[in-house]
Write an enzyme that holds these catalytic residues in place. Sequence first.
Site, PDB file in Angstrom:
ATOM      1  N   ASP A   1      -2.008  -7.243 -15.190  1.00  0.00           N
ATOM      2  CA  ASP A   1      -2.626  -6.323 -14.248  1.00  0.00           C
ATOM      3  C   ASP A   1      -2.554  -6.996 -12.895  1.00  0.00           C
ATOM      4  O   ASP A   1      -2.802  -8.205 -12.777  1.00  0.00           O
ATOM      5  CB  ASP A   1      -4.081  -6.007 -14.625  1.00  0.00           C
ATOM      6  CG  ASP A   1      -4.574  -4.767 -13.886  1.00  0.00           C
ATOM      7  OD1 ASP A   1      -3.807  -3.773 -13.798  1.00  0.00           O
ATOM      8  OD2 ASP A   1      -5.704  -4.772 -13.379  1.00  0.00           O
TER       9      ASP A   1
ATOM     10  N   LYS B   1      12.007 -13.897  -4.753  1.00  0.00           N
ATOM     11  CA  LYS B   1      10.716 -13.221  -4.908  1.00  0.00           C
ATOM     12  C   LYS B   1      10.027 -13.684  -6.199  1.00  0.00           C
ATOM     13  O   LYS B   1       8.833 -13.969  -6.204  1.00  0.00           O
ATOM     14  CB  LYS B   1      10.916 -11.700  -4.933  1.00  0.00           C
ATOM     15  CG  LYS B   1       9.619 -10.938  -5.128  1.00  0.00           C
ATOM     16  CD  LYS B   1       9.831  -9.442  -5.315  1.00  0.00           C
ATOM     17  CE  LYS B   1       8.548  -8.781  -5.739  1.00  0.00           C
ATOM     18  NZ  LYS B   1       8.666  -7.355  -6.022  1.00  0.00           N
TER      19      LYS B   1
ATOM     20  N   HIS C   1       3.141 -13.404  -7.039  1.00  0.00           N
ATOM     21  CA  HIS C   1       1.930 -13.531  -7.844  1.00  0.00           C
ATOM     22  C   HIS C   1       2.246 -13.430  -9.335  1.00  0.00           C
ATOM     23  O   HIS C   1       1.720 -14.178 -10.148  1.00  0.00           O
ATOM     24  CB  HIS C   1       0.919 -12.462  -7.430  1.00  0.00           C
ATOM     25  CG  HIS C   1       1.479 -11.058  -7.414  1.00  0.00           C
ATOM     26  ND1 HIS C   1       2.656 -10.723  -6.781  1.00  0.00           N
ATOM     27  CD2 HIS C   1       1.020  -9.897  -7.961  1.00  0.00           C
ATOM     28  CE1 HIS C   1       2.889  -9.424  -6.935  1.00  0.00           C
ATOM     29  NE2 HIS C   1       1.917  -8.904  -7.665  1.00  0.00           N
TER      30      HIS C   1
END
Length: 197
Positions: free
Chosen positions: A69, A175, A180
């Site tokens: 998530d 990337k 994250h």
Amino acid sequence: MKIVLATHNAGKIREFQKAFSEIGWDAVPVAEIADVPEPEETGTTFEENALLKARYYAKAVNYPVLSDDSGIIADALGDRPGIYSARYAGVHGDDEANNRKLVEDLKPYKGEDRKGRYVCVVALAWPDGKEMTAEGTCEGIIRDFYQGKGGFGYDPLFYLPSYGKTMAELPMEEKNKISHRGRALRALLDKLENAKM
């Protein structure tokens, strides 16, 4: 070891499969294993939602399941959009509307006041109840104009000062190293390595 990926996002699937192949695990999308409806994301944090999905699919398919998530947080807006990033403007997955709303909400803020971060939590759940999570973040500035055609979501607005580019301008390999999600995944793989699973 077989692991099921609780996502239908082709970009995430490629990234996860590459990472797990490096430790000799076979990562397959949930759609290849079973036709299971998606669970409702009722958690109040990224970790709660990631675990909720991983536990749900692990019970449904009887394999270890990886879910994630993630979202974007603007410092000036508290925790927003946060866990609501994918449906910030009301409709799930409408990147253009979500971007417009974030630009509008950040209108009063300039320069350093537009700092924010991408956050991702990955969760791994086994059918026997064992579980593991890891978090990754990526800091940047949320701009009010788009730059770059790569990536998805808020990437064209998310500027990385140390690179002089937005996330949408970075090649995929680059990337994945700094994102994250890439950081969360590497942290999880480190935990797995240390646990010798």
